[in-house]
Design an enzyme around this catalytic site. Structure first.
Site, PDB file in Angstrom:
ATOM      1  N   THR A  35     -15.406 106.037  -2.804  1.00 47.22           N
ATOM      2  CA  THR A  35     -16.802 105.777  -2.504  1.00 47.22           C
ATOM      3  C   THR A  35     -17.479 105.262  -3.766  1.00 47.22           C
ATOM      4  O   THR A  35     -17.237 105.766  -4.859  1.00 47.22           O
ATOM      5  CB  THR A  35     -17.506 107.034  -1.961  1.00 47.22           C
ATOM      6  OG1 THR A  35     -16.939 107.334  -0.693  1.00 47.22           O
ATOM      7  CG2 THR A  35     -19.000 106.805  -1.778  1.00 47.22           C
ATOM      8  N   PHE A  93     -20.783 104.832  -5.797  1.00 42.61           N
ATOM      9  CA  PHE A  93     -22.118 105.397  -5.942  1.00 42.61           C
ATOM     10  C   PHE A  93     -22.910 104.517  -6.894  1.00 42.61           C
ATOM     11  O   PHE A  93     -22.335 103.933  -7.812  1.00 42.61           O
ATOM     12  CB  PHE A  93     -22.046 106.805  -6.533  1.00 42.61           C
ATOM     13  CG  PHE A  93     -21.483 107.826  -5.578  1.00 42.61           C
ATOM     14  CD1 PHE A  93     -22.322 108.582  -4.780  1.00 42.61           C
ATOM     15  CD2 PHE A  93     -20.115 108.012  -5.467  1.00 42.61           C
ATOM     16  CE1 PHE A  93     -21.812 109.513  -3.890  1.00 42.61           C
ATOM     17  CE2 PHE A  93     -19.589 108.938  -4.578  1.00 42.61           C
ATOM     18  CZ  PHE A  93     -20.442 109.692  -3.787  1.00 42.61           C
TER      19      PHE A  93
END
Ligand code: PEP
Ligand code: MN
Length: 651
Positions: free
Chosen positions: A541, A543
């Site tokens: 992921t 960020f």
């Protein structure tokens, strides 16, 4: 045996504990250990551990089964993080130390420091006193060499580590070095260990070429028992029947030490392998095996080196190794440590021309305000936050992404950390849309986190008793293969994976499990029933760090602030959707100037059906002038144009 004392223990109660132990035949030593005050008791005394545990002011008693008590994981379950100047070693970071084998001259150490710093090393190594196999070989420049090294460390903002070879010189060296190195040949020089430990400085303890792991741990015990709290193990190869390489790198020692001790372990691939062309492979293997960092010999001209030239990397080879380590770090759930800059130096411009911020154009990061993230403790976003701002950063939990933007805007948080994209599930559109509603918020950094999902439940639960699974819908999607094997489970969606974990504690549920990261299980004292249940292990992921704009600038988290921005995020719409080639014209402006497009995505414009905004991530060239020109031209060819921010790309 270790007696951990309560934080507020009175002097009287402490004395009673000491008397209790002494009366029963123990030799005792009192010492602070991480956050704890402890009394280490050794000897053949006999004691009723439960009775001891009930004495006033005693928090717990750890009866270790190991001869190395202070170094043992049984005494301290959490990883110890060792601090050396502005650098940390251990936990979720990878720390790279580099420099020559020996300090040869002021120019040589200055040049090497500059080169390794430029490639991203955060500490400088170098021998001033060299224990050489031959008495005729170069023995080092001694104190003068150390002074050169200190000057180089100060010049380039790197703490230094250097070998100490005798108890007498240890005292002289104390104020010049940031960390002592105990060399392989001296690992069992107990008088030296006692002296170095008593000086209280961090110590890098190399493994003796013929030392067992237990002997090595006991040497660390000497250091800890003598007074230092900060010991880092360094595996540097052991002697085996193999003679092709200088030594044999004992890779398996890394996970073994990690399980037996709470102290960090780094690897010296240079002395382990002894052959320049093989050093980087060994270093990468060490990182893959869980090492907390490397110490690497680098020389600007290895063929002229006065010692260990054949194993010293050329600066270019070291630079490549750093890039490879950076790429490998997220795979093992870690982040490569960059030298933190002082808060007030951390600034990137947000306008294109800001990619070369003028000196004095400083935007202060409010180090006292917390950093906001959405979710409960243990959330993936919190892990990302700790990577960017440090494990001890002040945090603010919110119950959604919009509150993160609000907190950053009103100043109650200095920055925020939000997910924008998952490698499997795609963009987090809610956050992209929020940027348009909050024009005063900018992207100032990015990082990538590997997502390893776990099935988490109460201590009493086992996989057969589970009926309900809670997680964020993306958690379900990413663990589909695993969940498909249990069609009887009922899936309950939650806002956030860590919130799903918290709900198990709140409800006291035993038939419910959650899908979330291991950190969430730890944060809520729950059990991991199964680790790594995601269908595709290449699950990352991305960020971004958000901060409030001040004029056309914004602060950047110290760990993400090294180097100039090389990536920017833009949002735009094209003037007339019916005209052929409008988007192409925008892309051409970029491609003509050599600007790379990392990502292009279209999103419906809210309130304007069938009209679209384009979200683009692009490369920022070295020349601010070129980039300014591109942006100016893009503005003339687009209808809406938003510059979300320029930042340093994560690998
Ligand atoms: C060194 O790191 O400079 C060194 C001499 O290493 P070792 O003690 O591991 O041989
Ligand atoms: Mn060497």
């Amino acid at each position: 045996m270790i007696v951990v004392l309560s934080k507020g223990i009175t002097g009287h109660d402490k004395e009673m504990v000491r008397i209790y132990l002494k009366d029963r035949g123990f030799a005792i030593r009192e010492q602070s250990f991480g956050e704890d005050m402890i009394i280490g008791a050794s000897g053949k005394g006999v004691v009723d551990v439960r009775e001891l545990g009930l004495l006033p002011g005693v928090e717990r008693v750890a009866a270790t089964s190991k001869p190395y008590e202070l170094a043992s994981r049984e005494t301290r379950a959490e990883d110890t993080i060792v601090t050396v100047g502005n650098v940390k070693i251990g936990g979720s970071r990878i720390t790279i130390i580099a420099g020559p084998c020996a300090v040869e001259s002021k120019d040589q150490i200055m040049e090497t420091a500059a080169r390794v710093r430029e490639s991203g090393a955060v500490m400088l190594r170098g021998g001033a006193y060299k224990p050489r196999t031959s008495p005729y070989a170069f023995q080092g420049l001694g104190m003068q060499g150390l002074e050169f090294m200190k000057a180089a460390g100060e010049q380039y903002g790197m703490p230094i580590v250097t070998e100490v070879v005798s108890p007498e010189t240890a005292v002289q060296m104390k104020d010049l070095t940031d960390m002592f190195q105990i060399g392989a040949r001296n690992m069992q020089n107990f008088e030296l260990l006692k002296k170095a430990g008593a000086l209280g400085k961090p110590v890098l303890l190399k493994r003796g070429p013929s030392a067992t792991i237990e002997e090595w741990l006991l040497s660390a015990e000497y250091l800890l028992a003598s007074g230092t709290r900060d010991v880092v193990f360094c595996e540097r190869g052991i002697r085996t029947f193999e003679t092709y390489t200088r030594n044999t790198l004992d890779i398996s020692a890394i996970p073994v030490i990690k399980s037996l001790s709470h102290l960090p372990v780094i690897v010296d691939p240079s002395h382990a392998v002894g052959i320049r062309a093989k050093v980087s492979s060994a270093g990468l293997a060490a990182i893959a095996a869980g090492a907390d960092g490397l110490t690497v010999e680098v020389h600007p001209r290895p063929d002229e080196a006065l010692s260990d030239g054949p194993q010293s990397l050329y600066p270019e080879q070291f630079e490549k190794l750093m890039r490879d380590v950076e790429a490998l770090a997220p795979v093992v759930g870690k982040e490569l440590l960059r030298t933190p800059r002082p808060h007030h130096h951390a600034v990137f411009g947000l306008t294109p021309s800001g990619s070369s911020p003028a000196a004095g154009d400083t935007v202060f990061f409010d180090a006292d305000a917390p950093v906001a993230f959405s979710g409960e403790s243990g959330a993936y976003a919190e892990q990302a936050l700790m990577r960017a701002f440090g494990d001890d950063a002040k945090r603010m939990q919110t119950d959604g992404f919009k509150p993160v933007f609000d907190a950053v805007l009103d100043g109650s948080a200095s920055a925020g950390v939000i997910p924008v994209e998952n490698s499997l599930a795609g963009s987090v559109h809610e956050n992209y849309d929020l940027f348009l509603r909050y024009p005063d918020i900018a992207m100032v950094g990015e990082l990538k986190l590997r997502i390893v999902h776990c099935l988490i439940a109460d201590e009493r639960a086992d996989i057969d008793s589970i009926r309900v699974i809670r997680s964020h819908p993306q958690g379900f999607a990413q663990c589909k293969e695993f969940l498909d094997r249990h069609p009887e489970w009922i899936l309950e969606p939650y806002n956030n994976t860590a919130t799903a974990v918290a709900s198990i504690v709140r409800d006291g549920a035993v038939k419910v499990a959650a899908i979330a990261g291991e950190a969430a299980a730890r944060a809520h004292s729950l059990r991991v029933l199964k680790e790594g249940i995601e269908t595709n292990p290449l699950n990352y992921t991305r960020f971004v760090i958000i901060a409030r704009r001040v004029g056309d600038k914004a602060p950047v988290p110290p760990s993400l602030g090294s180097g100039m921005p090389n990536k920017a995020s833009l949002v735009f719409s094209v003037p007339d959707d019916d005209e052929p080639g409008a988007l192409f014209a925008c892309l051409k402006i970029m491609s003509d100037r050599g600007i790379n497009l990392f990502k292009l995505e279209s999103r419906p414009i809210q309130g304007k059906p069938w009209e679209y905004l384009f979200y683009a991530d692009v490369s920022v060239p070295d020349s601010a002038e070129v980039f300014d020109g591109v942006i100016a031209e893009l503005k003339t060819k687009t209808r809406d144009f938003h510059f979300l921010g320029a930042y340093r790309a994560a690998v």
